[in-house]
Enzyme design. Structure first.
Site, PDB file in Angstrom:
ATOM      1  N   HIS A 143      77.211  11.214   2.046  1.00 21.12           N
ATOM      2  CA  HIS A 143      76.829  10.603   3.328  1.00 21.12           C
ATOM      3  C   HIS A 143      77.953   9.710   3.828  1.00 21.12           C
ATOM      4  O   HIS A 143      78.834   9.322   3.062  1.00 21.12           O
ATOM      5  CB  HIS A 143      75.552   9.763   3.193  1.00 21.12           C
ATOM      6  CG  HIS A 143      75.717   8.521   2.338  1.00 21.12           C
ATOM      7  ND1 HIS A 143      75.495   8.518   0.992  1.00 21.12           N
ATOM      8  CD2 HIS A 143      76.105   7.253   2.641  1.00 21.12           C
ATOM      9  CE1 HIS A 143      75.717   7.307   0.499  1.00 21.12           C
ATOM     10  NE2 HIS A 143      76.101   6.521   1.483  1.00 21.12           N
ATOM     11  N   HIS A 149      81.027   2.786   5.354  1.00 22.14           N
ATOM     12  CA  HIS A 149      81.539   3.389   4.119  1.00 22.14           C
ATOM     13  C   HIS A 149      81.176   4.862   4.055  1.00 22.14           C
ATOM     14  O   HIS A 149      80.430   5.361   4.902  1.00 22.14           O
ATOM     15  CB  HIS A 149      80.975   2.663   2.886  1.00 22.14           C
ATOM     16  CG  HIS A 149      79.498   2.838   2.684  1.00 22.14           C
ATOM     17  ND1 HIS A 149      78.563   1.918   3.118  1.00 22.14           N
ATOM     18  CD2 HIS A 149      78.774   3.823   2.087  1.00 22.14           C
ATOM     19  CE1 HIS A 149      77.351   2.331   2.794  1.00 22.14           C
ATOM     20  NE2 HIS A 149      77.435   3.490   2.176  1.00 22.14           N
ATOM     21  N   TYR A 173      68.367   6.275   4.704  1.00 22.33           N
ATOM     22  CA  TYR A 173      69.105   7.542   4.732  1.00 22.33           C
ATOM     23  C   TYR A 173      68.334   8.511   5.600  1.00 22.33           C
ATOM     24  O   TYR A 173      67.105   8.582   5.528  1.00 22.33           O
ATOM     25  CB  TYR A 173      69.228   8.148   3.336  1.00 22.33           C
ATOM     26  CG  TYR A 173      70.122   7.390   2.413  1.00 22.33           C
ATOM     27  CD1 TYR A 173      71.502   7.561   2.435  1.00 22.33           C
ATOM     28  CD2 TYR A 173      69.579   6.498   1.502  1.00 22.33           C
ATOM     29  CE1 TYR A 173      72.324   6.863   1.565  1.00 22.33           C
ATOM     30  CE2 TYR A 173      70.399   5.792   0.626  1.00 22.33           C
ATOM     31  CZ  TYR A 173      71.768   5.978   0.668  1.00 22.33           C
ATOM     32  OH  TYR A 173      72.572   5.288  -0.187  1.00 22.33           O
ATOM     33  N   HIS A 176      68.948  -1.124  -1.924  1.00 26.98           N
ATOM     34  CA  HIS A 176      69.676  -0.672  -3.108  1.00 26.98           C
ATOM     35  C   HIS A 176      69.718  -1.798  -4.139  1.00 26.98           C
ATOM     36  O   HIS A 176      69.868  -2.965  -3.772  1.00 26.98           O
ATOM     37  CB  HIS A 176      71.149  -0.389  -2.770  1.00 26.98           C
ATOM     38  CG  HIS A 176      71.392   0.767  -1.877  1.00 26.98           C
ATOM     39  ND1 HIS A 176      71.042   2.051  -2.198  1.00 26.98           N
ATOM     40  CD2 HIS A 176      71.999   0.853  -0.666  1.00 26.98           C
ATOM     41  CE1 HIS A 176      71.428   2.857  -1.233  1.00 26.98           C
ATOM     42  NE2 HIS A 176      72.001   2.168  -0.283  1.00 26.98           N
ATOM     43  N   GLU A 229      73.598   7.199   6.845  1.00 26.32           N
ATOM     44  CA  GLU A 229      72.934   5.999   6.330  1.00 26.32           C
ATOM     45  C   GLU A 229      73.164   4.869   7.315  1.00 26.32           C
ATOM     46  O   GLU A 229      74.216   4.829   7.973  1.00 26.32           O
ATOM     47  CB  GLU A 229      73.539   5.614   4.960  1.00 26.32           C
ATOM     48  CG  GLU A 229      72.911   4.381   4.311  1.00 26.32           C
ATOM     49  CD  GLU A 229      73.614   3.924   3.018  1.00 26.32           C
ATOM     50  OE1 GLU A 229      74.715   4.418   2.711  1.00 26.32           O
ATOM     51  OE2 GLU A 229      73.048   3.053   2.336  1.00 26.32           O
ATOM     52  N   HIS A 273      81.380  -1.897  -0.950  1.00 28.22           N
ATOM     53  CA  HIS A 273      82.100  -0.631  -1.084  1.00 28.22           C
ATOM     54  C   HIS A 273      82.624  -0.132   0.257  1.00 28.22           C
ATOM     55  O   HIS A 273      81.980  -0.270   1.294  1.00 28.22           O
ATOM     56  CB  HIS A 273      81.269   0.465  -1.758  1.00 28.22           C
ATOM     57  CG  HIS A 273      79.987   0.835  -1.075  1.00 28.22           C
ATOM     58  ND1 HIS A 273      79.217  -0.045  -0.379  1.00 28.22           N
ATOM     59  CD2 HIS A 273      79.328   2.021  -1.000  1.00 28.22           C
ATOM     60  CE1 HIS A 273      78.148   0.568   0.093  1.00 28.22           C
ATOM     61  NE2 HIS A 273      78.193   1.824  -0.260  1.00 28.22           N
TER      62      HIS A 273
HETATM   63  C1  M3P Z   1      74.841   4.092  -1.617  1.00 26.16           C
HETATM   64  C2  M3P Z   1      75.233   2.749  -1.231  1.00 26.16           C
HETATM   65  C3  M3P Z   1      73.997   7.651  -4.890  1.00 26.16           C
HETATM   66  C4  M3P Z   1      74.073   6.259  -4.449  1.00 26.16           C
HETATM   67  C5  M3P Z   1      74.253   5.842  -3.212  1.00 26.16           C
HETATM   68  C6  M3P Z   1      74.444   4.464  -2.858  1.00 26.16           C
HETATM   69  C7  M3P Z   1      74.272   8.768  -4.004  1.00 26.16           C
HETATM   70  O1  M3P Z   1      74.881   4.958  -0.659  1.00 26.16           O
HETATM   71  O2  M3P Z   1      75.475   2.547  -0.043  1.00 26.16           O
HETATM   72  O3  M3P Z   1      75.305   1.872  -2.098  1.00 26.16           O
HETATM   73  O4  M3P Z   1      73.731   7.888  -6.035  1.00 26.16           O
HETATM   74 FE    FE Z   2      75.903   4.390   1.098  1.00 28.78          FE
END
Ligand code: M3P
Ligand code: FE
Length: 303
Positions: free
Chosen positions: A210, A150, A251, A242, A261, A196
């Site tokens: 990213h 993603h 990351y 997450h 990532e 996602h």
């Molecule tokens: C992810 C993900 C931010 C959240 C990032 C989340 C930049 O990258 O893979 O769920 O707030």
């Molecule tokens: Fe991500």
């Protein structure tokens, strides 16, 4: 029908040789083609010509990101939908881009260039299609992710961008973060039944936050952290989990500062998946479930 999945991400680098060395030796991608000013790379389990293009330029940043559509006719259908939404759509003919045929390119409301393509050159994965081994050769260099997963882009007006992805391109939202006034600070959207394919988080228009490579399990995430640390790669966050998407993650930055990532886990949403909402006061847990911090470098740094 419509948008199928992420095809490739095209980024710039002021040091093509250094970037290529990192993406082949540390990430463990394969070079599928080199031109005068660009290198095309793929992961071992990808069938298409490339999932990452590095193009030599004075500044880092993203040229464009590209999604594949399911049927050849979808390109013309979506071109009409985009034109009706007021988008300036550019037809790209076969032969203009390496590794693919005809495509359409346009600017999304937050300013990044997006591409839709159906005709991708199929070069095959490393396993082949006749009595294939279920695993890649054990001596692949670097992290060796099976595929790209993603990308996350920034937008000043997340709500406006979400409306575009939903109504014009047919993306389905899985999760969102709302501020105290009910405005969207972030949205996670899919077309491929994953948490996602693309996410949009509040930040400057035009920016890339990213792109992420898929790993099959936590064990591979742990091994990736060892490989990154061994090679002196700057880790931004993780290994951690997450709250949003439930995924396990690290990351880190490529040598020129583009954030990468590695990601695994998450869930498999059906098209009728009930959307998940996070409130701004819980965004720390949403971002990094164990640490519960809204890390400032993580939110403020993009390319
Ligand atoms: C992810 C993900 C931010 C959240 C990032 C989340 C930049 O990258 O893979 O769920 O707030
Ligand atoms: Fe991500």
């Amino acid at each position: 029908m419509g948008v199928l999945r992420l095809a490739h991400v095209d980024v710039r680098t002021p040091d093509l040789e250094l970037s290529t060395a990192y993406y082949t030796e540390v990430l463990g991608l394969h070079v599928s083609e080199r031109t005068d000013d660009a290198v095309y790379l793929k992961c071992w389990d990808e069938e298409d010509h490339h999932s990452l293009r590095l193009r030599s330029d004075t500044r880092i940043g993203m040229d464009k990101f590209s999604f594949r559509v399911e049927r050849e006719d979808d390109l013309a259908d979506l071109e009409i939908r985009l034109a009706n939404a007021g988008c300036d759509v550019r037809r790209v003919s076969k032969g203009e881009e390496v590794g693919q045929g005809e495509s359409i390119q346009f600017e999304i409301p937050s300013g990044q260039t997006m591409e839709l393509v159906w005709d991708l050159e199929k070069v095959g994965n490393v396993l082949g299609k006749l009595n294939p081994s279920p695993v890649p050769p054990p001596d692949l260099p670097g992290i060796a992710p099976p595929r790209m997963d993603h990308l996350l882009i920034n937008a000043e007006e997340v709500g406006e961008s979400y409306a575009f992805f939903k109504h014009v391109l047919g993306f389905r939202m899985t999760e969102q973060v709302l501020d105290g006034n009910g405005h969207q600070l972030g949205v996670w959207m899919e077309r491929s039944h994953s948490p996602h394919d693309v996410a949009i988080v509040n930040g400057p228009n035009g920016a890339l936050h990213h792109f992420a490579f898929w790993l099959d399990d936590w064990d591979h995430v742990r091994k990736s952290a060892d490989i990154l640390a061994y090679n002196g790669v700057q880790i931004d966050q993780g290994p951690t989990r997450h709250g949003v998407t439930r995924g396990n993650t690290i990351y880190f930055f490529d040598p020129l500062g583009t954030r990468n990532e590695v990601f695994t886990g998450g869930y498999s949403p059906d098209p009728d998946f009930p959307q998940i909402t996070w409130t701004e006061d819980q965004f720390g847990r949403g971002l990094f479930y164990y640490e519960n911090v809204v890390a400032q470098r993580f939110l403020r740094f993009h390319t």
